[in-house]
Design a protein around this motif. Sequence first.
Motif, PDB file in Angstrom:
ATOM      1  N   MET A   1       1.160  -1.125  -0.101  1.00 21.31           N
ATOM      2  CA  MET A   1      -0.058  -0.311   0.015  1.00 21.31           C
ATOM      3  C   MET A   1       0.639   1.410   0.206  1.00 21.31           C
ATOM      4  SD  MET A   1      -3.013   0.540   2.923  1.00 21.31           S
ATOM      5  CE  MET A   1      -4.680  -0.357   2.019  1.00 21.31           C
ATOM      6  N   LEU A   2       0.717   2.391  -0.959  1.00 25.07           N
ATOM      7  CA  LEU A   2       1.686   3.119  -0.631  1.00 25.07           C
ATOM      8  C   LEU A   2       0.757   4.689  -0.241  1.00 25.07           C
ATOM      9  CD1 LEU A   2       2.708   3.075  -4.903  1.00 25.07           C
ATOM     10  CD2 LEU A   2       3.423   2.756  -2.706  1.00 25.07           C
ATOM     11  N   TRP A   3       1.513   4.928   0.416  1.00 29.70           N
ATOM     12  CA  TRP A   3       1.051   6.535   1.130  1.00 29.70           C
ATOM     13  C   TRP A   3       1.068   7.606   0.639  1.00 29.70           C
ATOM     14  CZ3 TRP A   3      -0.796   6.061   6.610  1.00 29.70           C
ATOM     15  CH2 TRP A   3      -1.064   4.245   6.657  1.00 29.70           C
ATOM     16  N   TYR A   4       0.723   8.222  -0.408  1.00 25.15           N
ATOM     17  CA  TYR A   4       1.607   9.666  -1.100  1.00 25.15           C
ATOM     18  C   TYR A   4       1.219  11.044  -0.215  1.00 25.15           C
ATOM     19  CZ  TYR A   4       1.461   7.175  -5.601  1.00 25.15           C
ATOM     20  OH  TYR A   4       1.988   6.229  -5.672  1.00 25.15           O
ATOM     21  N   GLY A   5       0.680  11.177   1.447  1.00 27.90           N
ATOM     22  CA  GLY A   5       0.297  11.974   1.456  1.00 27.90           C
ATOM     23  C   GLY A   5       1.454  12.689   3.209  1.00 27.90           C
ATOM     24  N   HIS A   6       2.673  11.861   2.348  1.00 22.73           N
ATOM     25  CA  HIS A   6       3.828  12.481   3.877  1.00 22.73           C
ATOM     26  C   HIS A   6       4.703  13.165   2.884  1.00 22.73           C
ATOM     27  CE1 HIS A   6       1.588  10.682   7.226  1.00 22.73           C
ATOM     28  NE2 HIS A   6       1.542   9.374   6.429  1.00 22.73           N
ATOM     29  N   ASP A   7       4.554  12.821   1.904  1.00 22.61           N
ATOM     30  CA  ASP A   7       5.951  13.620   0.819  1.00 22.61           C
ATOM     31  C   ASP A   7       5.462  15.614   0.713  1.00 22.61           C
ATOM     32  OD1 ASP A   7       6.918  10.769  -0.046  1.00 22.61           O
ATOM     33  OD2 ASP A   7       5.847  11.075  -1.818  1.00 22.61           O
ATOM     34  N   PRO A   8       6.606  16.238   0.778  1.00 23.39           N
ATOM     35  CA  PRO A   8       7.180  17.444   0.630  1.00 23.39           C
ATOM     36  C   PRO A   8       6.580  17.526  -0.912  1.00 23.39           C
ATOM     37  CG  PRO A   8       9.228  17.039   0.195  1.00 23.39           C
ATOM     38  CD  PRO A   8       8.364  15.029   0.802  1.00 23.39           C
ATOM     39  N   SER A   9       5.372  19.103  -0.776  1.00 23.10           N
ATOM     40  CA  SER A   9       4.885  19.287  -2.730  1.00 23.10           C
ATOM     41  C   SER A   9       5.890  20.491  -2.658  1.00 23.10           C
ATOM     42  CB  SER A   9       4.051  20.489  -1.205  1.00 23.10           C
ATOM     43  OG  SER A   9       4.380  21.097  -1.220  1.00 23.10           O
TER      44      SER A   9
END
Length: 93
Positions: free
Chosen positions: A1-9
């Motif tokens: 499962m990949l979580w994309y909410g924690h990478d910096p914008s």
Amino acid sequence: MLWYGHDPSGWGWFVMSVGMIFFWALLILFGVLLFRALSRPAGTGTTTGPPHHGPTAEQLLAERFARGEIDEDEYRRCLTVLHTGGGPRLGKN
């Protein structure tokens, strides 16, 4: 499962880049200031009087007299001129 909410914008990357440049600039500045402080010769702190750049005119005259370049009469005549402030004025006719 990949979580994309924690990478910096995009702004996060910009702030990180500026922070890294700022960090290295401060580190280099500290190194340069430390090098300059440690490489300064001893006794070159602030002085209250004017800087002394070399021997005075009287000392040079005494050295010439001691080496025998001038005789006693010329030494005394030049010393008198130095003490009275007489002598030729450069730039004035």
